[in-house]
Design a protein around this motif. Structure first.
Motif, PDB file in Angstrom:
ATOM      1  N   GLY A  22       0.793  -0.928   0.014  1.00  0.00           N
ATOM      2  CA  GLY A  22       0.019  -0.038   0.258  1.00  0.00           C
ATOM      3  C   GLY A  22       0.671   1.359   0.071  1.00  0.00           C
ATOM      4  O   GLY A  22       0.235   1.991   0.392  1.00  0.00           O
ATOM      5  N   GLY A  23       1.882   0.788  -0.590  1.00  0.00           N
ATOM      6  CA  GLY A  23       2.683   2.943  -1.251  1.00  0.00           C
ATOM      7  C   GLY A  23       3.905   2.802   0.478  1.00  0.00           C
ATOM      8  O   GLY A  23       4.797   3.443   0.272  1.00  0.00           O
ATOM      9  N   ILE A  24       3.801   1.705   0.897  1.00  0.00           N
ATOM     10  CA  ILE A  24       4.870   1.948   2.015  1.00  0.00           C
ATOM     11  C   ILE A  24       5.483   0.514   2.137  1.00  0.00           C
ATOM     12  O   ILE A  24       5.883  -0.532   1.761  1.00  0.00           O
ATOM     13  N   ARG A  25       7.200   0.820   2.460  1.00  0.00           N
ATOM     14  CA  ARG A  25       7.980  -0.101   2.612  1.00  0.00           C
ATOM     15  C   ARG A  25       8.858  -0.137   3.493  1.00  0.00           C
ATOM     16  O   ARG A  25       8.534   1.374   4.727  1.00  0.00           O
ATOM     17  N   PHE A  26       8.741  -0.879   4.563  1.00  0.00           N
ATOM     18  CA  PHE A  26       9.840  -1.117   5.397  1.00  0.00           C
ATOM     19  C   PHE A  26       9.637  -2.615   5.485  1.00  0.00           C
ATOM     20  O   PHE A  26       9.919  -3.034   5.226  1.00  0.00           O
ATOM     21  N   ALA A  27      10.971  -2.599   7.136  1.00  0.00           N
ATOM     22  CA  ALA A  27      11.474  -3.306   7.034  1.00  0.00           C
ATOM     23  C   ALA A  27      11.795  -3.937   8.581  1.00  0.00           C
ATOM     24  O   ALA A  27      11.293  -3.191   9.689  1.00  0.00           O
ATOM     25  N   VAL A  28      11.529  -5.572   8.600  1.00  0.00           N
ATOM     26  CA  VAL A  28      12.140  -6.232   9.862  1.00  0.00           C
ATOM     27  C   VAL A  28      13.579  -6.549  10.134  1.00  0.00           C
ATOM     28  O   VAL A  28      13.737  -7.370   9.389  1.00  0.00           O
ATOM     29  N   ASP A  29      14.353  -5.632  11.294  1.00  0.00           N
ATOM     30  CA  ASP A  29      15.132  -6.369  11.636  1.00  0.00           C
ATOM     31  C   ASP A  29      16.390  -5.090  10.458  1.00  0.00           C
ATOM     32  O   ASP A  29      15.657  -5.130   8.930  1.00  0.00           O
ATOM     33  N   CYS A  30      17.750  -5.244  11.424  1.00  0.00           N
ATOM     34  CA  CYS A  30      18.585  -4.109  10.662  1.00  0.00           C
ATOM     35  C   CYS A  30      20.291  -5.081  10.079  1.00  0.00           C
ATOM     36  O   CYS A  30      20.762  -4.572  11.334  1.00  0.00           O
ATOM     37  N   GLY A  31      20.416  -6.387  10.125  1.00  0.00           N
ATOM     38  CA  GLY A  31      21.745  -7.167  11.072  1.00  0.00           C
ATOM     39  C   GLY A  31      22.945  -7.028  10.155  1.00  0.00           C
ATOM     40  O   GLY A  31      22.098  -6.985   9.300  1.00  0.00           O
ATOM     41  N   LEU A  32      24.087  -6.779  10.558  1.00  0.00           N
ATOM     42  CA  LEU A  32      24.820  -7.308  10.339  1.00  0.00           C
ATOM     43  C   LEU A  32      25.331  -8.921   9.770  1.00  0.00           C
ATOM     44  O   LEU A  32      25.270  -9.996  10.597  1.00  0.00           O
ATOM     45  N   HIS A  33      26.094  -9.150   8.292  1.00  0.00           N
ATOM     46  CA  HIS A  33      26.061 -10.105   7.821  1.00  0.00           C
ATOM     47  C   HIS A  33      27.752 -10.450   8.547  1.00  0.00           C
ATOM     48  O   HIS A  33      28.216  -9.337   8.250  1.00  0.00           O
ATOM     49  N   GLN A  34      28.386 -11.396   8.994  1.00  0.00           N
ATOM     50  CA  GLN A  34      28.925 -12.227   9.584  1.00  0.00           C
ATOM     51  C   GLN A  34      29.614 -13.594   9.606  1.00  0.00           C
ATOM     52  O   GLN A  34      29.030 -14.205   8.661  1.00  0.00           O
ATOM     53  N   GLY A  35      30.653 -13.756   8.581  1.00  0.00           N
ATOM     54  CA  GLY A  35      31.430 -15.247   8.343  1.00  0.00           C
ATOM     55  C   GLY A  35      32.588 -14.296   7.415  1.00  0.00           C
ATOM     56  O   GLY A  35      33.820 -14.351   7.925  1.00  0.00           O
ATOM     57  N   ASN A  36      32.699 -15.216   6.032  1.00  0.00           N
ATOM     58  CA  ASN A  36      33.973 -15.112   5.452  1.00  0.00           C
ATOM     59  C   ASN A  36      33.631 -13.787   4.755  1.00  0.00           C
ATOM     60  O   ASN A  36      32.741 -13.080   4.194  1.00  0.00           O
ATOM     61  N   ARG A  37      35.058 -13.594   3.718  1.00  0.00           N
ATOM     62  CA  ARG A  37      35.138 -11.796   3.005  1.00  0.00           C
ATOM     63  C   ARG A  37      33.525 -12.127   2.258  1.00  0.00           C
ATOM     64  O   ARG A  37      33.255 -10.736   2.302  1.00  0.00           O
ATOM     65  N   GLU A  38      33.192 -12.898   0.975  1.00  0.00           N
ATOM     66  CA  GLU A  38      32.127 -12.860   0.466  1.00  0.00           C
ATOM     67  C   GLU A  38      31.202 -12.412   1.337  1.00  0.00           C
ATOM     68  O   GLU A  38      30.047 -11.621   1.185  1.00  0.00           O
ATOM     69  N   ILE A  39      30.941 -13.044   2.007  1.00  0.00           N
ATOM     70  CA  ILE A  39      29.574 -12.623   3.041  1.00  0.00           C
ATOM     71  C   ILE A  39      29.317 -11.503   3.445  1.00  0.00           C
ATOM     72  O   ILE A  39      28.555 -10.498   4.038  1.00  0.00           O
ATOM     73  N   GLU A  40      30.396 -10.703   4.185  1.00  0.00           N
ATOM     74  CA  GLU A  40      30.768 -10.210   5.120  1.00  0.00           C
ATOM     75  C   GLU A  40      30.489  -8.610   4.083  1.00  0.00           C
ATOM     76  O   GLU A  40      30.497  -7.296   4.159  1.00  0.00           O
ATOM     77  N   SER A  41      30.752  -8.697   2.303  1.00  0.00           N
ATOM     78  CA  SER A  41      30.839  -7.931   1.241  1.00  0.00           C
ATOM     79  C   SER A  41      29.016  -7.723   1.415  1.00  0.00           C
ATOM     80  O   SER A  41      29.810  -5.879   0.924  1.00  0.00           O
ATOM     81  N   ARG A  42      28.558  -8.041   1.943  1.00  0.00           N
ATOM     82  CA  ARG A  42      26.955  -7.609   1.114  1.00  0.00           C
ATOM     83  C   ARG A  42      26.252  -6.981   2.127  1.00  0.00           C
ATOM     84  O   ARG A  42      25.874  -5.502   2.104  1.00  0.00           O
ATOM     85  N   ASN A  43      27.576  -6.337   3.959  1.00  0.00           N
ATOM     86  CA  ASN A  43      27.612  -5.185   5.041  1.00  0.00           C
ATOM     87  C   ASN A  43      27.627  -3.475   3.339  1.00  0.00           C
ATOM     88  O   ASN A  43      26.853  -2.505   3.885  1.00  0.00           O
ATOM     89  N   GLN A  44      28.367  -4.152   2.631  1.00  0.00           N
ATOM     90  CA  GLN A  44      29.193  -2.294   1.689  1.00  0.00           C
ATOM     91  C   GLN A  44      28.096  -1.723   1.189  1.00  0.00           C
ATOM     92  O   GLN A  44      27.973  -1.176   0.662  1.00  0.00           O
ATOM     93  N   ASP A  45      27.462  -3.081   0.081  1.00  0.00           N
ATOM     94  CA  ASP A  45      26.143  -2.835  -0.944  1.00  0.00           C
ATOM     95  C   ASP A  45      24.803  -2.451   0.025  1.00  0.00           C
ATOM     96  O   ASP A  45      23.769  -2.900   0.466  1.00  0.00           O
ATOM     97  N   VAL A  46      24.008  -1.278  -0.322  1.00  0.00           N
ATOM     98  CA  VAL A  46      23.178  -0.516   0.550  1.00  0.00           C
ATOM     99  C   VAL A  46      21.559  -0.539  -0.793  1.00  0.00           C
ATOM    100  O   VAL A  46      21.275  -0.511  -0.541  1.00  0.00           O
ATOM    101  N   THR A  47      22.319  -0.992  -1.724  1.00  0.00           N
ATOM    102  CA  THR A  47      21.689  -0.255  -3.243  1.00  0.00           C
ATOM    103  C   THR A  47      20.521  -1.305  -3.376  1.00  0.00           C
ATOM    104  O   THR A  47      19.302  -1.183  -3.621  1.00  0.00           O
TER     105      THR A  47
END
Length: 535
Positions: A22-47
């Motif tokens: 209905g035109g509303i955009r919200f999120a449940v939780d907003c956690g850090l990605h933790q693990g190997n380098r590939e997993i943690e690289s997800r923290n950089q991408d906010v797109t």
């Protein structure tokens, strides 16, 4: 209504689900990605998050894998509200500041290293100023209090029994005159935990987003866990060595302290054995726990109200400074050292492991989940050596894995919680788990309850419409880029060919330089052999 899985999809970190309705955009939780380098690289991408377009966050609890990216959202334009319980707010104040400090220190360390190599400077994931900016956005919501964060949405937080202030969230969404109900479990606690109350129950939902961390196994009972803890302490005490307990600063450290408090009262903790809490965050978090007995189970609450401190010990020492931390490892004799991080991938515990992991009389006691790719997971899985602070360290200490301290529901407890739901055609989305746990639990849920079970991938999107087939869209190439093994192996082979072609030149060098080159090649071979043995 659309849901996008931005984390905790076949992993146990980075929990975040973005919803559009209905035109509303919200999120449940907003956690850090933790693990190997590939997993943690997800923290950089906010797109994928588009922080400026998120109206508000509903936060289940304070653990960093559920909250740790909030300052980055603020850094990139989020300006809405963050709904939390009182205890979650109090814990986040110290946890986000601590996380930001770590981000700044790691960026500073990387920049010093890059400067020596002539590399480009890097920025921290977020700063302490970004973390501080989150605090005014927080709006406290108590358990069982109905509220409407936006038109067409009704929300209630229920006690999840996981950590202090943790919640599972019920959301009613009204679209085009029709109402559907969603439940996000967050991290679901188990029955009879040491500190917090048992999780509440819920009876109905159209869509359930359910954690599955331990979907393939159950935990040991608390009594045997306390006995194992006492045995580990006795073993290392007899050998004059230290017991290292990697523990999350929030909840797990306090549970360990309470366990040692009980062992001390029972005469099972040597009175002359020092117990160090070597984590500034854990020390501050313990004060938050003392402040909120109303969230705790009846026995602990009664102790506090009677004037007894469940987090105290006769020989307890809190170490705030780095010098105090270093002194622990220059002090001879047995000791218990509780230090973060719980997965051994950051913090002071790495130093304690480097000093003690190779000692045969020492003990390393794991009391929490160890994520894939972390040093803790490698130790638990039986690695002979692990790399700590750039150094290969032999694993000679005695390793203990005590599951009874977990704040997550085990398989039987998840199924028992599910048993309260009415058989009304509910769809279950299994999140916050690894493949084995998810697949095992999915099979049991289908067999026992007949629910439709889905196992979403990272960045997968689903369109939910009651009475209609759920549509799922997977962005495979972006979520899990294909590994081009042929290219990598061809490139490696070409480098070895070049090396062979230059051996004549190597043989012409002075003997000292030749042995240095030889040793470097032996290191390459060692790393290659270690990788092969892990495949």
């Amino acid at each position: 209504m659309k849901v996008k899985f931005l984390g905790a999809a076949k992993t146990v970190t980075g929990s975040c689900y973005v919803l559009e309705t209905g035109g509303i955009r919200f999120a449940v939780d907003c956690g850090l990605h933790q693990g190997n380098r590939e997993i943690e690289s997800r923290n950089q991408d906010v797109t994928a998050y588009q922080p400026r377009k998120i109206d508000f966050f509903l936060l289940t609890h304070a653990h960093m894998d559920h909250s740790g990216l909030l300052p980055r959202m603020v850094r990139h334009g989020f300006s809405g509200k963050v709904y939390v319980t009182t205890a979650t707010r109090d814990l986040l104040w110290i946890m986000l500041q601590d996380s930001a400090h770590i981000q700044e220190m790691e960026a500073e360390w990387a920049n010093r290293k890059n400067a020596r190599r002539g590399g480009k400077p890097v920025e921290p994931l977020y700063t302490q100023a970004d973390a501080a900016a989150v605090m005014p956005m927080m709006q406290v919501i108590e358990y069982n209090q109905e509220f409407e964060p936006a038109p067409g949405l009704k929300v209630i937080y229920r006690d999840a029994g996981h950590i202090l202030g943790s919640a599972f969230i019920e959301i009613w969404v009204t679209e085009n005159g029709a109402t559907s109900k969603m439940v996000f479990s967050g991290d679901l606690g188990r029955q009879d935990q040491l500190l917090v109350r048992d999780p509440s129950h819920v009876e109905d939902a159209n869509y359930l987003f359910l954690e599955s961390t331990y979907g393939d196994r159950d935990h040991k009972d608390l009594g045997s866990s306390l006995d194992e803890m006492a045995e580990a302490i006795s073993f290392s005490y007899a050998h004059g060595e230290k017991v290292i307990i990697p523990a999350f600063a929030v909840e797990r450290t306090q549970e360990v302290l309470y366990s040692l408090h009980m062992l001390s009262k029972a005469g099972k903790l040597p009175r002359d054995m020092p117990v160090y809490v070597d984590s500034p965050l854990a020390i501050r978090a313990t004060e938050v726990f003392r402040k909120h007995p109303e969230y705790m189970e009846a026995e602990v609450k009664a102790l506090i109200e009677a004037g007894e401190d469940p987090f105290s010990l006769p020989n307890l020492k809190f170490t705030l400074t780095a010098d105090e931390s270093r002194n622990i490892n220059t002090t001879d004799g047995p000791a218990v050292v509780i230090s973060a991080s719980g997965m051994c991938n950051a913090g002071r515990v790495k130093h304690h492991l480097r000093h003690n992991l190779w000692r045969k009389g020492a003990s390393v006691v794991f009391v929490g989940y160890q994520g894939q790719g972390t040093p803790g997971r490698k130790i638990v899985d039986g690695a002979k050596t692990v790399k700590l602070l750039g150094e290969d360290v032999q694993v000679a200490a005695r390793i203990w894995t005590i599951g009874g301290f977990s704040a997550h529901a085990g398989q039987s407890q998840i199924l028992g919680w599910l048993n309260h739901f009415k058989p009304n055609g509910m769809e279950v989305f299994l999140v916050h788990g690894e493949n084995g746990a998810i697949n095992t639990l999915a099979g049991l849920i289908r067999e026992r309850f007949g629910f439709t079970v889905r196992t979403p991938e990272y960045l997968e999107e689903c369109t939910l419409k009651p009475g209609a087939e759920t549509a799922m869209v997977l962005h495979t190439e972006r979520a899990m880029p294909r590994v081009d093994w042929n290219f990598i192996l061809t490139d490696t082979e070409s480098k070895f060919t070049m090396l062979k072609q230059r051996l004549d030149k190597a043989a012409e060098r002075p003997w000292v330089e030749q042995v240095e080159l030889r040793d470097r090649l032996l290191e390459v071979n060692k790393d290659l052999m270690e990788m092969i043995s892990q495949m």
